[in-house]
Design a protein around this motif. Structure first.
Motif, short mmCIF file in Angstrom:
data_model
loop_
_atom_site.label_atom_id
_atom_site.label_comp_id
_atom_site.label_asym_id
_atom_site.label_seq_id
_atom_site.Cartn_x
_atom_site.Cartn_y
_atom_site.Cartn_z
N CYS A 16 10.35 -1.81 11.89
CA CYS A 16 9.08 -2.33 11.37
C CYS A 16 8.85 -1.86 9.94
O CYS A 16 7.98 -2.38 9.25
CB CYS A 16 7.92 -1.93 12.27
N LEU A 17 9.62 -0.89 9.47
CA LEU A 17 9.46 -0.40 8.10
C LEU A 17 10.11 -1.38 7.12
O LEU A 17 11.13 -1.98 7.44
CB LEU A 17 10.10 0.99 7.95
N PRO A 18 9.52 -1.53 5.93
CA PRO A 18 10.06 -2.50 4.97
C PRO A 18 11.44 -2.04 4.47
O PRO A 18 11.63 -0.87 4.18
CB PRO A 18 9.04 -2.46 3.83
N LEU A 47 1.40 9.52 11.69
CA LEU A 47 1.39 8.07 11.73
C LEU A 47 0.29 7.57 12.67
O LEU A 47 -0.47 6.66 12.35
CB LEU A 47 2.77 7.61 12.22
N MET A 51 -2.84 5.44 11.37
CA MET A 51 -3.05 4.05 11.81
C MET A 51 -4.43 3.89 12.45
O MET A 51 -5.04 2.84 12.37
CB MET A 51 -1.97 3.64 12.82
N ILE A 54 -7.40 5.48 9.10
CA ILE A 54 -7.51 5.03 7.71
C ILE A 54 -8.10 3.63 7.65
O ILE A 54 -7.57 2.69 8.25
CB ILE A 54 -6.15 5.09 6.99
N HIS A 56 -10.87 1.06 4.92
CA HIS A 56 -11.06 0.76 3.50
C HIS A 56 -12.37 1.37 3.01
O HIS A 56 -13.36 1.41 3.74
CB HIS A 56 -11.08 -0.75 3.29
N PHE A 63 -7.68 2.46 0.34
CA PHE A 63 -7.47 3.11 1.62
C PHE A 63 -8.12 4.47 1.63
O PHE A 63 -7.96 5.27 0.71
CB PHE A 63 -5.97 3.32 1.88
N PRO A 89 -3.43 -0.38 -4.08
CA PRO A 89 -3.74 1.04 -4.26
C PRO A 89 -2.75 1.73 -5.21
O PRO A 89 -3.14 2.62 -5.96
CB PRO A 89 -3.63 1.62 -2.85
N MET A 109 -6.28 -5.74 -2.66
CA MET A 109 -5.32 -5.68 -1.54
C MET A 109 -4.54 -6.98 -1.44
O MET A 109 -4.36 -7.54 -0.36
CB MET A 109 -6.05 -5.42 -0.21
N GLN B 26 5.88 5.72 -0.14
CA GLN B 26 4.62 5.07 -0.48
C GLN B 26 4.63 3.61 -0.03
O GLN B 26 3.68 3.12 0.58
CB GLN B 26 4.46 5.15 -1.99
N ARG B 27 5.76 2.94 -0.28
CA ARG B 27 5.88 1.53 0.10
C ARG B 27 5.77 1.39 1.62
O ARG B 27 5.12 0.48 2.13
CB ARG B 27 7.22 0.97 -0.39
N MET B 28 6.44 2.30 2.35
CA MET B 28 6.39 2.23 3.81
C MET B 28 4.96 2.44 4.31
O MET B 28 4.49 1.70 5.17
CB MET B 28 7.29 3.32 4.40
N ALA B 29 4.29 3.45 3.77
CA ALA B 29 2.93 3.75 4.21
C ALA B 29 2.01 2.55 3.97
O ALA B 29 1.29 2.11 4.87
CB ALA B 29 2.40 4.98 3.48
N PHE B 30 2.07 1.99 2.76
CA PHE B 30 1.20 0.87 2.44
C PHE B 30 1.55 -0.37 3.26
O PHE B 30 0.66 -1.11 3.69
CB PHE B 30 1.25 0.55 0.95
N HIS B 31 2.84 -0.58 3.48
CA HIS B 31 3.24 -1.74 4.27
C HIS B 31 2.63 -1.67 5.67
O HIS B 31 2.04 -2.64 6.14
CB HIS B 31 4.77 -1.80 4.38
N LEU B 32 2.75 -0.50 6.30
CA LEU B 32 2.20 -0.36 7.65
C LEU B 32 0.68 -0.47 7.63
O LEU B 32 0.08 -1.14 8.47
CB LEU B 32 2.63 0.96 8.28
N LEU B 33 0.03 0.18 6.67
CA LEU B 33 -1.43 0.17 6.61
C LEU B 33 -1.96 -1.23 6.36
O LEU B 33 -2.96 -1.65 6.95
CB LEU B 33 -1.94 1.12 5.52
N GLU B 34 -1.28 -1.96 5.47
CA GLU B 34 -1.78 -3.28 5.10
C GLU B 34 -1.41 -4.36 6.09
O GLU B 34 -2.20 -5.22 6.42
CB GLU B 34 -1.22 -3.69 3.73
N ASN B 36 1.01 -4.02 9.11
CA ASN B 36 1.57 -3.86 10.45
C ASN B 36 1.11 -2.58 11.13
O ASN B 36 1.91 -1.71 11.45
CB ASN B 36 3.11 -3.89 10.33
N ARG B 37 -0.20 -2.49 11.37
CA ARG B 37 -0.72 -1.29 12.02
C ARG B 37 -0.19 -1.17 13.44
O ARG B 37 0.07 -0.09 13.93
CB ARG B 37 -2.25 -1.34 12.07
N GLY B 40 3.15 0.26 13.36
CA GLY B 40 3.05 1.67 13.02
C GLY B 40 2.67 2.51 14.23
O GLY B 40 3.25 3.57 14.49
#
Lengths: 201, 201
Positions: A16-18, A47, A51, A54, A56, A63, A89, A109, B26-34, B36-37, B40
């Motif tokens: 699921c990670l990019p 995590l 999830m 956090i 807005h 965030f 962000p 966002m 950072q990219r992973m954290a934002f990807h999940l937050l934005e 794919n919660r 995550g």
């Protein structure tokens, strides 16, 4: 034959990670299992907490696990009459690192993208409109990315702000400092020419 | 100024993954937050479960949440008199995918490396010795990596097995199928020449 069910499930979850495919997910799973179980457990806990908690910031959409983010809560920032509109962000961090800007932010966002079904409401533009209506902001700095979508978004916000007695500015486009003219693309160069300024002697 | 504490903590936690630095974290954290919660949260749950429950198979040392892994539990495999020694669980998958091997495995979880303080005990060689002492294994196939450490490990195990009336073999080194001679390194080529076989007409 595959890995044992739980190992397999762990590898799948990492996907699921990019930018993480099968091989990388496998490497991550084995790395944590073999060498860093403590780190893995800590990642799991954080995590989970992140999830769930956090959300807005109610003012700028950044965030935060609080109602308002640190910047919006700072009294010095609250008195500022500048509002900088950015897409992500990470852009806030980039601007903060310059130390140049002491105003507040509004984080979209994302950007307008009708193809992906992202309209003004998804970017919280109603929230931005409220903010501008309160009359405290004297200048909106449009710092969306210099892409087609970013420009369209900037244009949309500019039109919205136009009717509200607010100055509207766009960050300058031009030749990056330290770059060489030879390698700058034509579009940027033409921006740099039209945006030229009087040279202060 | 940084991100809010919990966001910052999340980014830091991602850095425990191999090949993940500040920007990727950072990219992973934002990807999940934005975006794919759900993913995550699932990752957090699985990770927690995996770090707590996954141990080693008591026979072959592969990762499993059971006492014995699937391969060691299979009755057909138990009757096999072949034991293949590999360095990592991923090697097992690679060999299994060929469909060529029907015996059992022994996973070292690494290789001998005095510099890193990894000795025979860390590789579970006492477990392997027990296994060989039981007399069920007729041939040990050494399938450690063809690196300096892998070769040293293979040599060490070969010496150990030598006294136990067990055949010892090493996987063949040579020109990869589909490769071109021109681009094969000299070391491999010399292995390919010394390991030549009679051509069956």
């Amino acid at each position: 034959m595959k890995f044992s069910p739980l190992v397999q499930e762990l590898i799948e979850s990492f996907k699921c990670l990019p930018g993480v495919g099968g091989k990388t997910a496998q490497r991550m799973a084995f790395h944590l299992l073999e060498r860093n179980r403590q780190g893995g457990t800590k990642l799991a806990t954080t995590l989970n907490k992140a999830m769930e908690n956090i959300g807005h910031c109610q003012k700028c959409r950044n965030f935060t696990e609080q109602t308002l983010c640190e910047i919006c809560e700072s009294p010095r920032r609250q008195q500022s009459k500048l509002l900088c509109v950015v897409e992500n962000p990470a852009d806030v961090i980039a601007i903060e690192q310059t130390g140049e800007f002491q105003g507040r932010y509004f984080i979209l966002m994302g950007h307008l993208s009708p193809i992906d079904g992202i309209g003004p409401d998804d970017l919280g533009l109603d929230l931005l409109e409220n903010e501008l209506n309160q009359g405290q902001v004297k200048e909106v700095i449009l710092a969306t990315n210099p892409t087609v979508e970013g420009e369209a978004t900037a244009h949309f916000i500019a039109e919205m702000a136009h009717s509200m007695d607010v100055n509207i500015s766009r960050i300058a486009h031009g030749v990056p400092v330290g770059g060489e003219l030879e390698y700058v693309d034509g579009n940027t160069l033409s921006h740099a020419l039209t945006g030229r300024k009087n040279y202060q002697v």
